[in-house]
Design a protein around this motif. Structure first.
Motif, PDB file in Angstrom:
ATOM      1  N   SER A 118      74.718 -86.311   1.958  1.00  0.00           N
ATOM      2  CA  SER A 118      74.100 -85.208   1.227  1.00  0.00           C
ATOM      3  C   SER A 118      74.957 -84.923   0.004  1.00  0.00           C
ATOM      4  CB  SER A 118      74.008 -83.956   2.105  1.00  0.00           C
ATOM      5  OG  SER A 118      73.122 -84.172   3.186  1.00  0.00           O
ATOM      6  N   LEU A 119      74.308 -84.629  -1.118  1.00  0.00           N
ATOM      7  CA  LEU A 119      74.986 -84.465  -2.395  1.00  0.00           C
ATOM      8  C   LEU A 119      74.688 -83.088  -2.963  1.00  0.00           C
ATOM      9  CD1 LEU A 119      76.594 -85.861  -4.749  1.00  0.00           C
ATOM     10  CD2 LEU A 119      74.366 -86.462  -5.701  1.00  0.00           C
TER      11      LEU A 119
ATOM     12  N   TYR B 124      72.252 -78.660  -1.274  1.00  0.00           N
ATOM     13  CA  TYR B 124      72.524 -80.066  -0.990  1.00  0.00           C
ATOM     14  C   TYR B 124      71.214 -80.835  -0.938  1.00  0.00           C
ATOM     15  CZ  TYR B 124      77.459 -79.480   0.108  1.00  0.00           C
ATOM     16  OH  TYR B 124      78.805 -79.244   0.025  1.00  0.00           O
ATOM     17  N   GLU B 125      71.271 -82.074  -1.391  1.00  0.00           N
ATOM     18  CA  GLU B 125      70.125 -82.962  -1.344  1.00  0.00           C
ATOM     19  C   GLU B 125      70.468 -84.170  -0.493  1.00  0.00           C
ATOM     20  OE1 GLU B 125      67.131 -85.292  -4.451  1.00  0.00           O
ATOM     21  OE2 GLU B 125      69.173 -84.760  -5.054  1.00  0.00           O
ATOM     22  N   ASN B 126      69.608 -84.448   0.499  1.00  0.00           N
ATOM     23  CA  ASN B 126      69.822 -85.595   1.382  1.00  0.00           C
ATOM     24  C   ASN B 126      69.456 -86.874   0.634  1.00  0.00           C
ATOM     25  OD1 ASN B 126      69.402 -87.678   3.373  1.00  0.00           O
ATOM     26  ND2 ASN B 126      69.584 -86.046   4.890  1.00  0.00           N
ATOM     27  N   LEU B 127      70.472 -87.703   0.375  1.00  0.00           N
ATOM     28  CA  LEU B 127      70.239 -88.913  -0.413  1.00  0.00           C
ATOM     29  C   LEU B 127      69.487 -89.967   0.372  1.00  0.00           C
ATOM     30  CD1 LEU B 127      73.602 -89.272  -2.347  1.00  0.00           C
ATOM     31  CD2 LEU B 127      71.492 -88.169  -3.061  1.00  0.00           C
ATOM     32  N   ASN B 128      69.602 -89.959   1.703  1.00  0.00           N
ATOM     33  CA  ASN B 128      68.878 -90.953   2.492  1.00  0.00           C
ATOM     34  C   ASN B 128      67.374 -90.803   2.314  1.00  0.00           C
ATOM     35  OD1 ASN B 128      71.580 -90.505   3.818  1.00  0.00           O
ATOM     36  ND2 ASN B 128      70.889 -92.344   4.883  1.00  0.00           N
ATOM     37  N   GLU B 129      66.900 -89.565   2.222  1.00  0.00           N
ATOM     38  CA  GLU B 129      65.479 -89.346   2.000  1.00  0.00           C
ATOM     39  C   GLU B 129      65.067 -89.769   0.600  1.00  0.00           C
ATOM     40  OE1 GLU B 129      64.883 -85.250   2.775  1.00  0.00           O
ATOM     41  OE2 GLU B 129      65.313 -85.397   4.928  1.00  0.00           O
ATOM     42  N   LYS B 130      66.013 -89.697  -0.339  1.00  0.00           N
ATOM     43  CA  LYS B 130      65.694 -90.039  -1.722  1.00  0.00           C
ATOM     44  C   LYS B 130      65.664 -91.537  -1.951  1.00  0.00           C
ATOM     45  CE  LYS B 130      66.678 -88.306  -6.313  1.00  0.00           C
ATOM     46  NZ  LYS B 130      67.463 -87.331  -7.097  1.00  0.00           N
ATOM     47  N   VAL B 131      66.591 -92.272  -1.313  1.00  0.00           N
ATOM     48  CA  VAL B 131      66.664 -93.719  -1.529  1.00  0.00           C
ATOM     49  C   VAL B 131      65.881 -94.495  -0.481  1.00  0.00           C
ATOM     50  CG1 VAL B 131      68.909 -93.486  -2.620  1.00  0.00           C
ATOM     51  CG2 VAL B 131      68.788 -93.942  -0.178  1.00  0.00           C
ATOM     52  N   GLY B 132      65.343 -93.789   0.541  1.00  0.00           N
ATOM     53  CA  GLY B 132      64.583 -94.460   1.587  1.00  0.00           C
ATOM     54  C   GLY B 132      65.102 -94.074   2.946  1.00  0.00           C
ATOM     55  N   PRO B 133      64.238 -93.589   3.830  1.00  0.00           N
ATOM     56  CA  PRO B 133      64.710 -93.107   5.146  1.00  0.00           C
ATOM     57  C   PRO B 133      65.309 -94.194   6.008  1.00  0.00           C
ATOM     58  CG  PRO B 133      62.299 -93.222   5.050  1.00  0.00           C
ATOM     59  CD  PRO B 133      62.788 -93.459   3.660  1.00  0.00           C
TER      60      PRO B 133
END
Length: 921
Positions: free
Chosen positions: A37-38, A46-55
């Motif tokens: 999370s960033l 915070y933004e979950n990067l895994n959801e952004k780049v692909g679950p």
């Protein structure tokens, strides 16, 4: 004053899960269980990067360019896929790039934001000049963590990479490579020989590595502490030391070192690293704190002149309650724990910051020595001259507002809800609540440099509760910017002496209880004019040691009258008086003849110090290749005799930068001699070079049948015949230990009947080849020689496989025709030309002898025309010795050559069978 954010943040530090947090300016990343999370607003959201780049994408690391915070790199889990996700817009979007290797670690260039070195799991080093979008192989067999970027202004050209490569378990090489062209022609070798494995350290413009020397010469360990002002500070562990080091200081070139402090305490750090109790105070040049062992006790010392003089720390006059303390040196003083924190989220045992010069916070004890119990927190505002106790228990202290404010949080396994703030450098502390409920605190996050006024505390309310993140914003306390009226000055001193290392230094700090926001240019120190030099500004020169009266006298092994090897006849040199001005010292040398070196003329002297090595540092070479010799000694005539009848002379060897090249046309051991000559004498050194050539084939020769308990000669034939220095290793049957010889033959006695295997390995340089034969051992036997027509020679390839085929075919035919048991008959085609075979058989009864003789005649007459007999011995070996009748038989077989040609024209197995069937007809 505080805000609590409660959510599943993928943030864990303890209890079996690990968290990596990378904080740069306003970027915070939290990683747990392959999820990241960033936050770009100091942890507010915070933004979950895994959801952004692909679950389905599993992430393992996050990197931010140290030169551009907008460039972010995500590394996927290599167990699933090897790829990079790169963002050039501070995480707004990402582009995926697949990798052909697995990244183990990254090293960013200190100035160029797109230059990155990547170290793979296969010990290969890669480089990218496009922030990871493309990669190029730099070098293989690179030692882990032993690669370095060059620095602009220090190396001759930008884009140079320093690295250590592994040659073997005991040898490494130091090489330099150009950024995008690390071919063999572009490799640099600053040191021609080998270095100790895992030893290269490159810091600023200096490279350090211990040479391959005997163990009684090398120290057990060497650690570079500092290279400031071109002076190397090194910690060296001698052979007799186990838990301590000695501290040495160098002169300007970093070649000659003098002892500064003995027996510094050392201990094991994280991942097996060695931690030395030597702490360089941030913001104050030349001030070090160190723990050393004195008569079995650990005591803390401080120096203000970079190691020339060391003093015990003066304990506070009163404790935290105001009770007066009676602590008299040297029997009692203040002692500090000098280890920095292994945990990036706690302040550690000692803290100082560049932004707050003079302020040191450390945990320690008062008494005759340092102990691990009754630990309190101590603080100084004048770089260690005076100390005060600020807490009776252990606390973490963090710097805010460039050191204009201090925040303390208690070290305890219990839940807490308060922090303490000080606005007068720790003299008074105010208590504040940061949480409505007690929190188990796992760590504190703050921005590097303490520019921000935001601090983040993370932990949990209970062991089963979700993780909590508490963001504290101190901006409401600092409501304006500081001006010149908010500052006061203080002067650095050493026990009342204000002239330290040749200058008087004045620093600024905020007045007590001033609550304004500092700027970066408001805490820089000011220096007055240089002070006149005194004895305190000089340290003992190389080869001298300090006495109790402060004077420097030669050590037992040093001869002051010796002339520097760099001294050239006719020039002048500065002869030491035993003292040298410290490199960091800025004092003005006026009339200090007692300490200043004296100018003397270089005396004429014969050459000395001549060195001769090969560029690779080895004593072997391959015939026909260029061998480069390096000769070190200047200003003399050098003659180099290559040992093969040729020699060459140079008037000034220093002009030959690439060395002297020579090609040897013959194998052998050559005595290479370098001779240095001038009008006063000469010096000569020798190097014995082993010139070899590539070994192509090994052929082991021995009788196929031998008598038990009688010596048999074994021999080898090499191709080519002369290959240089050879070592032979002989194995008999399954013996684990070989017999080693330096010649290609030996005698051996077999004590048991049966089939025995003999194996020989031949070692030449880096090449090892072997051959193997089988020897039959009998109590007694008969041996017969069979010769073939010369027509067969054209089809004899001279390889063991061919001889094995012919031997098998002849044996099978003889067994079928004669009816003699195959166990009693052994046929072998002998190596070499002309082609000959030997068949041996055990003791036969008369009927069998008659059958064999008749069968041979029949085979010769019926199958092998033309046949002719002549006199040749048939050997009869029995227990009584060599006896029996001798019959001569020479069989000329013309068609055998044609059969062999057919065998090697087609498959060996099939045509061996066809030949046997043809013989039966």
């Amino acid at each position: 004053m505080y805000t609590i954010y409660t959510k599943e943040l993928y943030i864990v530090l303890l209890f079996g899960l690990f968290v990596y947090c990378f904080v740069l300016l306003d970027i915070t990343a939290l990683i747990e269980n392959k999820s990241i999370s960033l936050s770009i607003d100091y942890g507010t959201t915070y933004e979950n990067l895994n959801e952004k780049v692909g679950p389905k994408t599993l992430l393992s690391y996050l990197y931010v360019s140290p030169n551009n915070k907008r460039k972010i790199m995500l590394l996927t889990d290599p167990e699933v896929e090897s790829s990079l996700l790169i963002s050039l817009d501070e995480g707004a979007s990402y582009q995926r790039y697949h990798l052909a290797f697995d990244i183990l670690s990254l090293l960013f260039h200190p100035e160029q934001e797109d230059w990155i070195l990547a170290y793979g799991h296969d010990q290969k080093l890669y480089v990218s000049v496009e922030f990871g979008r493309r990669w190029q192989l730099v070098h293989e067999s690179v030692v882990p963590n032993r690669f370095y970027w060059s620095k602009l202004g220090l190396d001759q050209e930008p884009g140079m990479i320093h690295l250590e490569t592994s040659v073997s378990d005991r040898r490494s090489q130091y090489i330099t490579c150009k950024l995008q062209n690390c071919s063999e022609a572009n490799k640099g070798r600053p040191f021609p020989g080998f270095i100790s494995p895992d030893s290269l350290v490159v810091q600023d413009q200096n490279a350090f590595f211990p040479m391959k020397l005997p163990k009684y010469i090398l120290p057990k360990d060497l650690q570079i502490i500092s290279t400031d002002d071109n002076q190397v500070v090194a910690a060296v562990q001698d052979w007799h030391q186990n838990d301590s080091y000695n501290l040495y200081m160098s002169e300007a070139r970093g070649l000659f070192f003098t002892l500064a402090l003995e027996n510094i305490v050392s201990s094991g750090g994280p991942e097996g690293n060695i931690m030395i109790d030597l702490y360089e105070v941030a913001g104050i040049k030349g001030v070090f704190l160190s723990n050393k062992v004195v008569e079995g006790q650990v005591k803390t010392f401080i120096t203000y002149n970079k190691g020339r003089d060391w003093h015990l720390l003066q304990a506070p006059t009163t404790d935290l309650k105001g009770t007066r303390l009676s602590c008299v040196q040297p029997y009692c003083s203040l002692h500090l724990h000098l280890h920095v924190s292994d945990n990036p989220y706690t302040s550690g045992n000692i803290v100082s910051k560049e932004s707050a010069p003079g302020i040191i916070v450390a945990s320690g004890t008062i008494g005759p020595e340092l102990t691990a119990y009754n630990v309190s927190i101590f603080m100084t505002s004048d770089a260690g001259n005076t100390w005060r106790e600020v807490f009776e228990e252990e606390y973490s202290v963090l710097f805010l507002n460039q050191g204009g404010a201090l925040v303390a949080i208690r070290h305890t396994p219990l839940p807490i809800r308060h922090i303490w703030l000080s606005f007068d450098e720790g003299k008074r502390w105010n208590k504040y609540s940061f949480s409505p409920s007690p929190l188990y605190v796992d760590g504190v996050l703050g921005e590097p440099g303490e520019d921000t006024l935001i601090m983040t505390i993370f932990g949990h309310f209970s062991h089963r509760s979700e993780w909590q993140l508490v963001k504290i914003d101190f901006k409401a306390i600092f409501n304006r910017r500081c001006n010149t009226d908010d500052y006061q000055t203080w002067q650095l001193h050493n026990d009342g002496k204000v002239c330290i290392m040749g200058v008087k230094r004045i620093f600024h700090n905020l007045k007590p209880d001033t609550r304004c926001v500092k700027t970066r240019d408001q805490y820089i120190s000011q220096m007055s004019d240089s002070c006149p030099c005194t004895e305190a500004d000089f340290e003992c020169d190389y080869g001298f040691e300090r006495q109790s009266d402060g004077g420097c006298t030669p050590v037992f092994w040093f001869v002051p009258s010796s002339v520097s090897t760099d001294c050239t006849t006719g020039d002048s040199f500065l002869n030491t008086t035993g003292y040298r001005k410290a490199l960091s010292n800025n004092c003005t040398a006026e009339s200090l003849g007692k300490y200043s070196p004296r100018s003397q003329r270089c005396p004429r002297q014969a050459p000395r110090g001549l060195q001769l090595v090969t560029s690779e540092g080895t004593l072997t070479a391959t015939m026909g290749d260029n061998v480069t010799f390096l000769v070190f000694l200047e200003e003399v005539i050098i003659t180099l005799d290559f040992g093969d009848g040729t020699a060459i002379s140079y008037a000034n060897i220093s002009s030959i930068e690439d060395g002297i090249k020579h090609i040897y046309s013959k194998v052998g051991i050559y005595r290479v001699a370098a001779t240095a000559l001038n009008s006063l004498g000469s010096e000569r050194v020798l190097l014995y070079l082993h010139v070899t050539c590539l070994l192509e084939q090994v052929q082991l020769s021995a009788p196929s049948v031998v008598v038990r308990n009688e010596a048999v000669n074994l021999s080898t034939v090499l191709k080519p015949r002369y290959v240089g220095s050879v070592t032979y290793y002989w194995w008999f049957n399954n013996h684990t230990e070989p017999v080693m010889t330096l010649v290609g033959g030996m005698s051996f006695t077999f004590s048991k009947e049966g089939t025995h295997t003999v194996t020989v390995q031949v070692s030449v340089g880096n090449t090892v080849l072997q051959d193997k034969i089988t020897v039959a051992v009998y109590e007694h036997f008969k041996s017969h020689v069979l010769a073939f027509s010369s027509n067969l020679e054209a089809f004899n390839p001279g390889v063991p496989e061919w001889r094995q085929d012919i031997s098998r075919v002849v044996k099978d035919s003889m067994v079928q025709v004669t009816g003699i048991s195959g166990e009693q008959l052994l046929v072998s085609v002998l190596p070499g030309l002309p082609t000959a075979a030997e068949f041996s058989l055990g003791s036969l009864i008369p009927e069998e002898k008659t059958a064999l003789y008749f069968s041979l005649c029949l085979m010769s007459k019926y199958f092998f025309p033309p046949l002719f007999f002549s006199q040749a011995p048939i050997m009869d070996i029995s227990e009584s010795g060599h006896n029996g009748a001798t019959v001569i038989m020479l069989v000329s077989v013309v068609f055998v050559g044609l059969a062999v040609f057919v065998i090697y024209k087609f498959k060996r197995e099939r045509h061996s069978t066809e030949w046997q069937q043809w013989l039966k007809r």
